[in-house]
Enzyme design. Structure first.
Site, PDB file in Angstrom:
ATOM      1  N   THR A   1      53.187 -11.735 -34.688  1.00  0.00           N
ATOM      2  CA  THR A   1      51.995 -12.367 -35.614  1.00  0.00           C
ATOM      3  C   THR A   1      52.593 -12.992 -36.948  1.00  0.00           C
ATOM      4  O   THR A   1      51.911 -13.210 -37.384  1.00  0.00           O
ATOM      5  CB  THR A   1      51.135 -10.952 -35.783  1.00  0.00           C
ATOM      6  OG1 THR A   1      52.110  -9.772 -36.529  1.00  0.00           O
ATOM      7  CG2 THR A   1      49.826 -10.446 -34.427  1.00  0.00           C
ATOM      8  N   ASP A   2      53.936 -12.411 -37.628  1.00  0.00           N
ATOM      9  CA  ASP A   2      54.299 -12.817 -38.467  1.00  0.00           C
ATOM     10  C   ASP A   2      54.283 -14.178 -38.388  1.00  0.00           C
ATOM     11  O   ASP A   2      53.643 -15.213 -39.360  1.00  0.00           O
ATOM     12  CB  ASP A   2      55.399 -12.111 -38.981  1.00  0.00           C
ATOM     13  CG  ASP A   2      56.680 -12.363 -38.252  1.00  0.00           C
ATOM     14  OD1 ASP A   2      57.304 -12.980 -36.985  1.00  0.00           O
ATOM     15  OD2 ASP A   2      57.799 -12.425 -38.109  1.00  0.00           O
TER      16      ASP A   2
ATOM     17  N   ALA B   1      69.907  -4.384 -30.499  1.00  0.00           N
ATOM     18  CA  ALA B   1      68.798  -3.503 -29.996  1.00  0.00           C
ATOM     19  C   ALA B   1      67.038  -4.120 -30.113  1.00  0.00           C
ATOM     20  O   ALA B   1      66.220  -3.051 -30.261  1.00  0.00           O
ATOM     21  CB  ALA B   1      69.345  -2.258 -30.212  1.00  0.00           C
ATOM     22  N   GLY B   2      67.268  -5.337 -31.187  1.00  0.00           N
ATOM     23  CA  GLY B   2      65.825  -5.432 -31.867  1.00  0.00           C
ATOM     24  C   GLY B   2      65.405  -4.676 -32.642  1.00  0.00           C
ATOM     25  O   GLY B   2      64.344  -4.388 -33.054  1.00  0.00           O
TER      26      GLY B   2
ATOM     27  N   ASP C   1      60.689  -9.245 -40.739  1.00  0.00           N
ATOM     28  CA  ASP C   1      62.575  -8.044 -40.628  1.00  0.00           C
ATOM     29  C   ASP C   1      62.814  -8.206 -41.945  1.00  0.00           C
ATOM     30  O   ASP C   1      63.219  -6.784 -42.611  1.00  0.00           O
ATOM     31  CB  ASP C   1      63.718  -8.725 -39.405  1.00  0.00           C
ATOM     32  CG  ASP C   1      62.786  -8.726 -38.393  1.00  0.00           C
ATOM     33  OD1 ASP C   1      61.692  -7.614 -38.490  1.00  0.00           O
ATOM     34  OD2 ASP C   1      63.883  -9.787 -37.419  1.00  0.00           O
TER      35      ASP C   1
ATOM     36  N   TYR D   1      61.476 -16.562 -27.546  1.00  0.00           N
ATOM     37  CA  TYR D   1      61.534 -16.649 -28.735  1.00  0.00           C
ATOM     38  C   TYR D   1      60.441 -18.392 -29.586  1.00  0.00           C
ATOM     39  O   TYR D   1      59.474 -18.306 -29.693  1.00  0.00           O
ATOM     40  CB  TYR D   1      62.429 -15.639 -29.753  1.00  0.00           C
ATOM     41  CG  TYR D   1      61.426 -16.164 -31.023  1.00  0.00           C
ATOM     42  CD1 TYR D   1      60.979 -13.850 -31.415  1.00  0.00           C
ATOM     43  CD2 TYR D   1      61.435 -16.797 -32.540  1.00  0.00           C
ATOM     44  CE1 TYR D   1      59.769 -14.105 -32.799  1.00  0.00           C
ATOM     45  CE2 TYR D   1      61.129 -16.463 -33.474  1.00  0.00           C
ATOM     46  CZ  TYR D   1      59.968 -15.000 -34.107  1.00  0.00           C
ATOM     47  OH  TYR D   1      60.333 -14.665 -35.103  1.00  0.00           O
TER      48      TYR D   1
HETATM   49  C1  GLA Z   1      61.540 -10.598 -34.167  1.00  0.00           C
HETATM   50  C2  GLA Z   1      61.094 -11.445 -35.477  1.00  0.00           C
HETATM   51  C3  GLA Z   1      60.722 -11.488 -36.902  1.00  0.00           C
HETATM   52  C4  GLA Z   1      59.032 -11.245 -35.558  1.00  0.00           C
HETATM   53  C5  GLA Z   1      59.515 -10.497 -34.651  1.00  0.00           C
HETATM   54  C6  GLA Z   1      58.297  -9.985 -33.426  1.00  0.00           C
HETATM   55  O1  GLA Z   1      62.372  -9.654 -34.766  1.00  0.00           O
HETATM   56  O2  GLA Z   1      63.365 -11.696 -36.284  1.00  0.00           O
HETATM   57  O3  GLA Z   1      60.148 -12.535 -37.345  1.00  0.00           O
HETATM   58  O4  GLA Z   1      58.679 -12.502 -35.135  1.00  0.00           O
HETATM   59  O5  GLA Z   1      60.317 -10.928 -33.454  1.00  0.00           O
HETATM   60  O6  GLA Z   1      56.838  -9.292 -34.107  1.00  0.00           O
END
Ligand code: GLA
Length: 404
Positions: free
Chosen positions: A53-54, A139-140, A188, A238
């Site tokens: 959503t960002d 790892a996200g 982030d 992405y």
């Molecule tokens: C990654 C991107 C963020 C966001 C998320 C999905 O972490 O760095 O900016 O778009 O994916 O919510």
């Protein structure tokens, strides 16, 4: 660190031998000017809800976590930046007056931040540093944003450059977008810059208004489960999702010129202009539009102590990311299924960009070990992969840990 001369830097993790070797390399500088040693830190982040959503001008609810990255550094009178990785002894270096093109390695995050600070008019100076991290990479959990934020604190005088946390977050996002070349949103960097212990962060990615949201930590804990699966096709998918959202906005704006981003679209509006969109694009939009609503519903439910509603929002978010946005994976689905069938788990969903990485769960206090046991026994059977389970706390954003 209690005294400038003491090298018992609180750098958790890392191979002790590699750490000793790395320390020996920066120690002569530290001995020459012990009072000048600083330690800066930046946390990882976990997103509670508000996924993808960002970059659609929407809402997100991430939290900074107590897995973090630290740089022990000696500010230098010159324009040279040299960093040693505690874990491996590997070195990265560049000159602030000759920041070249990106190299495809971790030093890009530091060089990119230096470049973006300069572009924003924030003065930088060189340093010699030692970097150590407990944030799992790939790892996200946004270890890359953590290198950027820690670098921003390390490169500036006074530490943090005397600018506010949101400005610093935007500078770091700029580094990632324009120098590293990843077209991420602001979530982030904002979470890792502005986080508050015990709280999540509600961020409106259009107005950049934000506020801390207390978490019911007297009743539950945050548990992050790493699927151990590589984030296959992560970057290209992405960017593809992002492009799909932008293309949809261009179409929707021909029906209603007030639509500038998917943020401007309500579920009712979307349904009424459904015929203008391809089926798949419609599904992507439906995710974003409803996910924005779920963020606000989750914030209200957290405020009211209604964890049942939080659980439903997490479940709907996961299903939507799987079925509409197409960014989950069999491993993420398996991890969420294991968690939600474990007694005491109140809410669980994939977190971050998807295509592998981690899940986030809200777990009743006392049930953390039950979830760990369930994951460690059931997940390898289902996937052949080795998971990792982290019980985390919501932590403060980046800053100076020691030194002046
Ligand atoms: C990654 C991107 C963020 C966001 C998320 C999905 O972490 O760095 O900016 O778009 O994916 O919510």
């Amino acid at each position: 660190m209690s005294g400038g001369h003491e090298w018992a830097i609180p750098v958790a993790g890392g191979d002790p031998d590699a750490l000793r070797v790395a320390l020996a390399q920066v120690e002569p500088l530290a001995r020459r000017d012990p009072g000048a040693i600083r330690v800066v830190r930046a946390p990882g982040r976990v997103n509670l809800i508000g996924e993808h959503t960002d970059y659609n001008d929407g809402f997100v609810l991430p939290a900074a976590i107590d897995l973090d990255l630290r740089i022990a550094l000696v500010p230098a009178g010159d324009r040279r930046v040299e960093i040693v990785l505690a874990e491996s002894g590997e070195r990265g270096a560049f000159d602030l007056d000759a920041i070249g093109a990106r190299t495809g390695t971790w030093i890009d995050y530091v060089a990119g931040t230096a470049w973006a600070l300069a572009e924003a008019g924030v003065p930088t100076r060189g340093f010699r540093g030692l970097l150590s991290s407990t944030i799992p990479t790939s790892a996200g959990l946004s270890s890359s944003a953590a290198i950027e934020l820690a670098s921003a604190w390390a490169l500036t005088e006074p530490p943090g450059g005397g600018v506010d946390g949101m400005t610093l977050a935007r500078i770091c996002q700029r580094a990632e977008n324009a120098y590293v070349g990843v077209n991420c949103g602001l979530m982030d960097q904002a979470a890792e810059s502005l986080g508050t212990a015990g709280r999540a962060l509600l961020l409106d990615c259009r107005t950049l208004d934000w506020r801390p949201v207390p978490l019911p930590l007297d009743r539950c804990r945050l548990v992050v489960c790493d699927t151990g699966s590589p984030r296959r096709l992560g970057a290209s998918q992405y960017n593809a999702r992002r492009a799909q959202c932008e293309a949809a906005v261009a179409v929707l704006a021909t029906a209603d010129p007030s639509i500038r981003a998917l943020r401007d679209v309500s579920p009712g509006m979307l349904a009424s202009i459904r015929s203008r969109l391809e089926e798949e694009t419609y599904r992507r939009c439906e995710h974003v539009v409803r996910e924005n609503e779920r963020v606000l519903e989750t914030v209200a439910a957290l405020g009211a102590g209604d964890l049942e509603t939080v659980g439903r929002c997490f479940a709907e978010s996961h299903a939507s990311l799987r079925d509409l946005y197409g960014v989950s994976s069999p491993e993420l689905d398996a991890m969420v299924e294991i968690a939600t069938s474990t007694p005491g788990v109140l809410a669980s969903r994939m977190t971050g960009a998807g295509f592998g990485g981690c899940t986030v769960s809200l777990v009743e206090r006392g049930a953390e070990e039950r979830l760990r046991d369930a994951v460690l026994s059931a997940y390898p059977h289902r996937t052949g992969l080795t998971p990792r389970v982290f019980v985390v706390d919501a932590a403060d954003g980046a800053g100076l840990l020691a030194g002046t």
